[in-house]
Design an enzyme around this catalytic site. Structure first.
Site, short mmCIF file in Angstrom:
data_model
loop_
_atom_site.label_atom_id
_atom_site.label_comp_id
_atom_site.label_asym_id
_atom_site.label_seq_id
_atom_site.Cartn_x
_atom_site.Cartn_y
_atom_site.Cartn_z
N CYS A 204 8.86 71.02 3.59
CA CYS A 204 8.51 69.60 3.44
C CYS A 204 9.12 69.02 2.17
CB CYS A 204 6.99 69.43 3.36
SG CYS A 204 6.11 70.08 4.76
C1 BEZ Z 1 6.85 74.27 4.97
O1 BEZ Z 1 6.86 73.05 4.82
O2 BEZ Z 1 7.57 74.96 4.30
C2 BEZ Z 1 5.97 74.94 5.99
C3 BEZ Z 1 4.73 74.41 6.26
C4 BEZ Z 1 3.92 75.07 7.19
C5 BEZ Z 1 4.40 76.20 7.84
C6 BEZ Z 1 5.68 76.67 7.58
C7 BEZ Z 1 6.47 76.03 6.65
#
Ligand code: BEZ
Length: 225
Positions: free
Chosen positions: A54
């Site tokens: 994110c």
């Molecule tokens: C991420 O944003 O890195 C992420 C969030 C939830 C699960 C896997 C990755």
């Protein structure tokens, strides 16, 4: 009873009116339709604050904001945490930006800690992530209609150049009687829409077209005249 009879969700589809909402964001309280005004919008969700993928996506989108501005398109992100968490995370997003061709956050991020907006837009897919949002994308037109929906798993960062490309196609086809072929990008040939007869096409495309099949007629990108 099969699962799909029990499944709850927004059921939003392309062509539906994007639901209106009021939400706290990193830029204060926003009433969505009012904020949208006469612009297009990119509304996209992220699973959670302080998650790695994110952070990269938000910084990259911030760097591309001038491209969205050129296309009269406002950007709004969503994550199911508080404004306070968003403010702390914002610093991290700026810190990692240079590694991902990104920039510091420059658009509002909804603080959806009660998951109201996420539920309204069907951004929670419990089979993929319990109680967090997956990577939903909505492109919404000035008439508030949903023009595009994309859904990515939490583990896959999106390609925002592809989102810009799709936006270009949506905006072009809103103005001209064309569709865009596979891998199309601005300036490439377009396809005359199939429901336009050759007779009617003559007045719209007086320079003619290249017929590959009777139903596949290519014309230069009409926005490049
Ligand atoms: C991420 O944003 O890195 C992420 C969030 C939830 C699960 C896997 C990755």
């Amino acid at each position: 009873m099969f699962n799909f009879f029990k499944r709850k969700g927004s059921g939003l589809r392309i062509g539906d009116t994007a639901p209106d909402f009021e939400a706290e964001t990193t830029q204060g309280k926003i009433k969505f339709h009012e904020w949208l005004g006469d612009s297009y919008a990119l509304l996209f969700s992220h699973p959670k604050d302080f998650t790695p993928v994110c952070s990269t996506e938000l910084s990259r989108t911030a760097a591309l904001k001038p491209e969205f501005d050129k296309r009269n398109t406002k950007i709004m992100g969503l994550s199911v945490d508080s404004v306070g968490d968003h403010a702390t995370w914002e610093t991290d997003i700026g810190d990692v930006a240079k590694h991902f061709n990104g920039a510091a956050l420059n658009f509002p991020l909804i603080a959806d800690n009660d998951k109201k907006v996420a539920q309204l837009y069907g951004m929670i897919h419990p089979g993929e992530l319990d109680n967090l949002t997956i990577r939903s994308v909505f492109i919404i037109a000035p008439d508030k209609k949903i023009k595009l929906i994309m859904t990515y798993p939490a583990s896959t960062g999106r390609n925002f150049l592809e989102i810009l490309r799709a936006l270009d196609s949506i905006q072009l086809t809103a103005k001209h009687k064309v569709a865009t072929p596979v891998d199309w990008k601005q300036g490439d040939d377009c396809i005359i829409v199939p429901n336009l007869s050759d007779d009617d096409a003559k007045s719209l495309f007086p320079n003619g077209w290249n017929t590959l099949k009777s139903y596949l007629r290519l014309v230069p990108d009409p926005s490049k005249k």
